[in-house]
Motif scaffolding. Structure first.
Motif, PDB file in Angstrom:
ATOM      1  N   ASN A 182      -7.383   7.716  12.809  1.00  0.00           N
ATOM      2  CA  ASN A 182      -7.884   7.849  14.170  1.00  0.00           C
ATOM      3  C   ASN A 182      -9.318   7.321  14.168  1.00  0.00           C
ATOM      4  N   GLY A 183      -9.506   6.117  14.641  1.00  0.00           N
ATOM      5  CA  GLY A 183     -10.826   5.501  14.639  1.00  0.00           C
ATOM      6  C   GLY A 183     -10.721   4.020  14.919  1.00  0.00           C
ATOM      7  N   ASN A 184     -11.830   3.411  15.228  1.00  0.00           N
ATOM      8  CA  ASN A 184     -11.827   1.999  15.607  1.00  0.00           C
ATOM      9  C   ASN A 184     -12.195   1.061  14.470  1.00  0.00           C
ATOM     10  N   ASN A 185     -12.662   1.591  13.361  1.00  0.00           N
ATOM     11  CA  ASN A 185     -12.939   0.788  12.170  1.00  0.00           C
ATOM     12  C   ASN A 185     -12.438   1.579  10.966  1.00  0.00           C
ATOM     13  N   VAL A 186     -11.221   1.265  10.550  1.00  0.00           N
ATOM     14  CA  VAL A 186     -10.541   2.059   9.530  1.00  0.00           C
ATOM     15  C   VAL A 186     -10.219   1.163   8.334  1.00  0.00           C
ATOM     16  N   THR A 187     -10.516   1.652   7.138  1.00  0.00           N
ATOM     17  CA  THR A 187     -10.115   0.974   5.909  1.00  0.00           C
ATOM     18  C   THR A 187      -9.084   1.837   5.200  1.00  0.00           C
ATOM     19  N   THR A 188      -7.885   1.309   5.068  1.00  0.00           N
ATOM     20  CA  THR A 188      -6.799   2.034   4.416  1.00  0.00           C
ATOM     21  C   THR A 188      -6.647   1.546   2.983  1.00  0.00           C
ATOM     22  N   GLN A 189      -6.712   2.481   2.037  1.00  0.00           N
ATOM     23  CA  GLN A 189      -6.479   2.170   0.633  1.00  0.00           C
ATOM     24  C   GLN A 189      -4.980   2.302   0.365  1.00  0.00           C
ATOM     25  N   ILE A 190      -4.386   1.232  -0.161  1.00  0.00           N
ATOM     26  CA  ILE A 190      -2.958   1.234  -0.499  1.00  0.00           C
ATOM     27  C   ILE A 190      -2.839   1.292  -2.018  1.00  0.00           C
ATOM     28  N   GLN A 191      -2.190   2.339  -2.506  1.00  0.00           N
ATOM     29  CA  GLN A 191      -2.106   2.596  -3.940  1.00  0.00           C
ATOM     30  C   GLN A 191      -0.671   2.384  -4.422  1.00  0.00           C
ATOM     31  N   ILE A 192      -0.523   1.561  -5.464  1.00  0.00           N
ATOM     32  CA  ILE A 192       0.784   1.233  -6.022  1.00  0.00           C
ATOM     33  C   ILE A 192       0.872   1.808  -7.429  1.00  0.00           C
ATOM     34  N   ASP A 193       1.829   2.698  -7.661  1.00  0.00           N
ATOM     35  CA  ASP A 193       2.041   3.295  -8.975  1.00  0.00           C
ATOM     36  C   ASP A 193       3.174   2.543  -9.673  1.00  0.00           C
ATOM     37  N   THR A 194       2.835   1.711 -10.674  1.00  0.00           N
ATOM     38  CA  THR A 194       3.849   0.873 -11.332  1.00  0.00           C
ATOM     39  C   THR A 194       4.555   1.585 -12.473  1.00  0.00           C
ATOM     40  N   SER A 195       4.230   2.859 -12.722  1.00  0.00           N
ATOM     41  CA  SER A 195       4.859   3.567 -13.831  1.00  0.00           C
ATOM     42  C   SER A 195       6.356   3.766 -13.604  1.00  0.00           C
ATOM     43  N   GLN A 196       6.798   3.688 -12.361  1.00  0.00           N
ATOM     44  CA  GLN A 196       8.215   3.854 -12.058  1.00  0.00           C
ATOM     45  C   GLN A 196       8.937   2.524 -11.884  1.00  0.00           C
ATOM     46  N   LEU A 197       8.242   1.428 -12.152  1.00  0.00           N
ATOM     47  CA  LEU A 197       8.807   0.099 -11.920  1.00  0.00           C
ATOM     48  C   LEU A 197       9.136  -0.589 -13.243  1.00  0.00           C
ATOM     49  N   MET A 198      10.104  -1.486 -13.206  1.00  0.00           N
ATOM     50  CA  MET A 198      10.483  -2.258 -14.380  1.00  0.00           C
ATOM     51  C   MET A 198       9.431  -3.322 -14.665  1.00  0.00           C
ATOM     52  N   MET A 199       9.215  -3.590 -15.950  1.00  0.00           N
ATOM     53  CA  MET A 199       8.209  -4.566 -16.342  1.00  0.00           C
ATOM     54  C   MET A 199       8.749  -5.988 -16.173  1.00  0.00           C
ATOM     55  N   GLY A 200       7.812  -6.900 -15.955  1.00  0.00           N
ATOM     56  CA  GLY A 200       8.186  -8.304 -15.857  1.00  0.00           C
ATOM     57  C   GLY A 200       8.989  -8.642 -14.620  1.00  0.00           C
ATOM     58  N   GLN A 201       8.803  -7.870 -13.530  1.00  0.00           N
ATOM     59  CA  GLN A 201       9.559  -8.092 -12.300  1.00  0.00           C
ATOM     60  C   GLN A 201       8.589  -8.211 -11.119  1.00  0.00           C
ATOM     61  N   THR A 202       9.108  -8.729 -10.018  1.00  0.00           N
ATOM     62  CA  THR A 202       8.335  -8.801  -8.777  1.00  0.00           C
ATOM     63  C   THR A 202       9.038  -7.969  -7.715  1.00  0.00           C
ATOM     64  N   TYR A 203       8.320  -7.005  -7.154  1.00  0.00           N
ATOM     65  CA  TYR A 203       8.854  -6.100  -6.131  1.00  0.00           C
ATOM     66  C   TYR A 203       8.293  -6.514  -4.775  1.00  0.00           C
ATOM     67  N   GLU A 204       9.184  -6.704  -3.817  1.00  0.00           N
ATOM     68  CA  GLU A 204       8.778  -7.077  -2.464  1.00  0.00           C
ATOM     69  C   GLU A 204       9.210  -5.980  -1.493  1.00  0.00           C
ATOM     70  N   ARG A 205       8.250  -5.466  -0.722  1.00  0.00           N
ATOM     71  CA  ARG A 205       8.524  -4.418   0.248  1.00  0.00           C
ATOM     72  C   ARG A 205       7.815  -4.723   1.560  1.00  0.00           C
ATOM     73  N   LYS A 206       8.276  -4.073   2.623  1.00  0.00           N
ATOM     74  CA  LYS A 206       7.663  -4.190   3.948  1.00  0.00           C
ATOM     75  C   LYS A 206       6.879  -2.912   4.241  1.00  0.00           C
ATOM     76  N   LEU A 207       5.595  -3.076   4.512  1.00  0.00           N
ATOM     77  CA  LEU A 207       4.767  -1.953   4.937  1.00  0.00           C
ATOM     78  C   LEU A 207       4.677  -1.986   6.456  1.00  0.00           C
ATOM     79  N   MET A 208       4.907  -0.850   7.094  1.00  0.00           N
ATOM     80  CA  MET A 208       4.929  -0.778   8.554  1.00  0.00           C
ATOM     81  C   MET A 208       3.736   0.042   9.043  1.00  0.00           C
TER      82      MET A 208
END
Length: 599
Positions: A347-373
């Motif tokens: 709620n504000g007119n100048n907002v910085t959102t930090q997006i944090q990705i935890d790769t510990s649950q992801l397979m190594m050597g791969q590329t994950y593509e997702r849609k953020l809404m």
């Protein structure tokens, strides 16, 4: 009996209601032609401020329709209990007419020129709909029939009150069938103007026109300028920055066709846009997020900046991740399993959102593509962001193809040996001479390999190259040295022996250094020591064989067989390297990553 008070320019006569327990303080409004006057008074016993509506039936200009309206209002208000409707307190009669006493609210009607901001207008709309919903939920329902700015009071804290129930009807039967059309032109729906049956949707038209007057700063007496001959509102006259969602909602509120409007106040309230009448305009720093992890289990953080370009509004919204078939269900609180937002709701007119990705649950050597809404109250409502996350490389390095390196070593060995054999002394070759030359060459090669090992060691190479060359040289010297003791040096002269021995030392030193450097390069690329040494030695031997056959012009089936066998060995080792890596990766995927999230 009346008392007289002096104003700035004229005398105003106020009635004396002290015998009824009230002290008149001022006149709030009057329709003297119709015999109706409204006063602000104080209850003498409780000192409570009240409003007294008087119908002066003794006046010649008074109409009994107005008398009926006051009686109708008393009948309706007696049974109403809502904070948005001033309470009915009682009535009495005096010599001039009948009076109704009602709770006083310190608020001005919307007919008084005032300016409201977008959020204030939305608050007023919601409050009016809540009052109408209360009236319509009565049994039988109540239809106000005179919903207009003059009958809506708004206080300084945006407290909203609905007044003047003189035209109200109880029940939803043939409420429009009457000999007299009651209401105010411009705020009456077409079905009321033409004396047709009214419904709960009829009051919505008056509210919609009231909101349009507020939005366009249109005076009540000029409301007709907002509609055309078919009673349709020209929405082009609205401010350009009014939200299209609100335009659509208002169009449904004031549609001339009764069936096209919201059915009742509750339905209109449920459909009211979540955001204000003016919408923020959102500007984002980026819509494509490409991230890469350097090590397994790394938590990657990136940021997206949101700016609202419309200062009079407040940007609001929240983040979420579009559902993907490979992702597990959201965890407690609706959070995504490996993507987090800080803050998730903003709620504000100048907002910085930090997006944090935890790769510990992801397979190594791969590329994950997702849609953020991103759902917000801005014009577009929903924004989509492309997220691509490249996880850390597999623990099995891809050594790449060693063919260019092997080709360079092969060419260097071939050319070196060919040049050295061309420099060999030209003497008569007999079996004894040949054996003597071979032994001297091998002994020199052993010494040369030890020199090459020393040079590699001094270069401080960390690979096993120097140790391997040293072992080969020492083994060769140990093997040939006893044989050299039985040589018949009389078969060749001293110069030939010295040249032969020197060529062996020099050639093996050069070849040993080149082979050692190749082993070192293979080791740096991730090859196992045995793979690096095997490929380098086999390639050096192949170059040695080709150089000798070319330089001395030798040709025999055994030499050809040896060269072919050497090539087969090199090819087998080259094929083994990718096969070994593929098997290691497959085992790793099966044993370690089988429970991890797939791309």
């Amino acid at each position: 009996m009346t008392i007289s008070t002096r104003g700035s320019s004229e005398d105003i006569s106020l009635p004396d209601f002290s015998s009824h327990g009230y002290d008149i303080r001022s006149e709030l409004g009057a329709n003297r032609a119709g015999g109706r006057v409204t006063y602000l008074a104080t209850h003498l016993e409780t000192q409570q401020s009240v409003v007294i509506k008087q119908f002066q039936f003794a006046r010649a200009s008074a109409h009994w329709v107005d008398y009926d309206s006051l009686g109708q209002e008393i009948q309706v208000l007696k049974n109403l209990q809502h904070p948005g409707i001033p309470k009915y307190l009682g009535f009495f009669q005096d010599d001039d007419g009948m009076c109704m006493v009602q709770e006083y609210k310190h608020a001005l009607s919307l007919a008084n020129p005032r300016s409201f901001g977008p959020e204030a207008i939305r608050t007023i709309a919601i409050s009016c709909l809540e009052i109408l919903s209360y009236l319509q939920n009565r049994i039988p329902p109540i239809i106000h029939r005179d919903f207009k700015p003059a009958n809506i009071l708004v206080g300084e804290e945006l407290d909203v009150y609905l007044v003047d129930f003189g035209f109200a009807r109880i029940g939803d039967g043939e409420v429009g069938v009457s000999s007299v059309v009651k209401g105010t032109l411009g705020f009456m729906p077409p079905e009321q103007i033409f004396n047709r049956q009214l419904t709960e949707a009829s009051d919505l038209y008056g509210l919609g026109m009231t909101l349009l007057c507020l939005l366009t700063n249109t005076p009540t007496d000029q409301v007709g300028s907002l509609v055309d001959i078919s009673y349709r509102v020209d929405f082009n006259k609205l401010k350009a920055d009014v939200s299209p969602h609100w335009i659509k909602w208002l169009e449904k509120m004031v549609d001339p066709r009764l069936t096209n409007r919201f059915e009742n106040a509750r339905e209109a309230l449920d459909a009211i846009p979540e955001h204000g009448l003016r919408q923020p305009e959102l500007r984002v720093s980026t819509t494509n997020l490409d991230l890469a992890a350097q090590k397994r289990g790394e938590v990657i953080t990136t940021a997206v900046t949101l700016n609202n370009l419309v200062p009079a509004t407040v940007l609001q919204g929240n983040w979420h991740v579009a559902q993907d078939v490979n992702d597990p269900p959201t965890i407690q609180g609706g959070r995504h399993s490996w993507i987090r937002f800080f803050p998730e709701n903003f709620n504000g007119n100048n907002v910085t959102t930090q997006i944090q990705i935890d790769t510990s649950q992801l397979m190594m050597g791969q590329t994950y593509e997702r849609k953020l809404m991103l759902k917000s109250n801005a014009n577009s409502g929903m924004y989509s962001f492309n997220l691509a996350v490249k996880t850390a490389p597999l623990p099995f390095r891809n050594q790449g193809t060693p063919c260019p390196l092997l080709a360079g070593l092969l060419a260097a060995c071939w050319v070196t040996v060919w040049v050295l054999t061309s420099l060999a002394p030209n003497i008569l070759l007999t079996p004894g001479v040949i054996n003597t030359l071979i032994l001297l060459t091998l002994f020199g090669s052993g010494v040369g390999l030890q020199i090459a090992s020393w040079l590699l060691h001094e270069a401080k190479l960390n690979s096993p190259a120097s140790r391997t060359i040293l072992i080969l040289g020492a083994s060769l010297v140990a093997l040939v040295a006893p044989l050299c003791l039985g040589l018949n040096v009389a078969l060749i002269d001293g110069i030939t022996a010295t040249i032969t021995l020197g060529l062996g030392i020099f050639g093996s030193s050069v070849l040993g250094v080149m082979t050692g450097l190749t082993v070192d390069r293979f080791w740096l690329k991730g090859f196992q020591p045995k793979q690096a040494i095997g490929l380098s030695l086999l390639t050096s031997l192949l170059g040695l064989g080709l150089g000798i056959s070319l330089g001395l012009g030798l040709s025999s089936p055994w030499l050809t067989f040896a060269l072919i066998s050497n090539l087969v060995g090199i090819g087998t080792m080259l094929a083994y390297v990718p096969i070994q890596r593929a098997n290691a990766i497959a085992n790793y995927r099966r044993k370690v990553e089988r429970r991890l999230i797939r791309p």
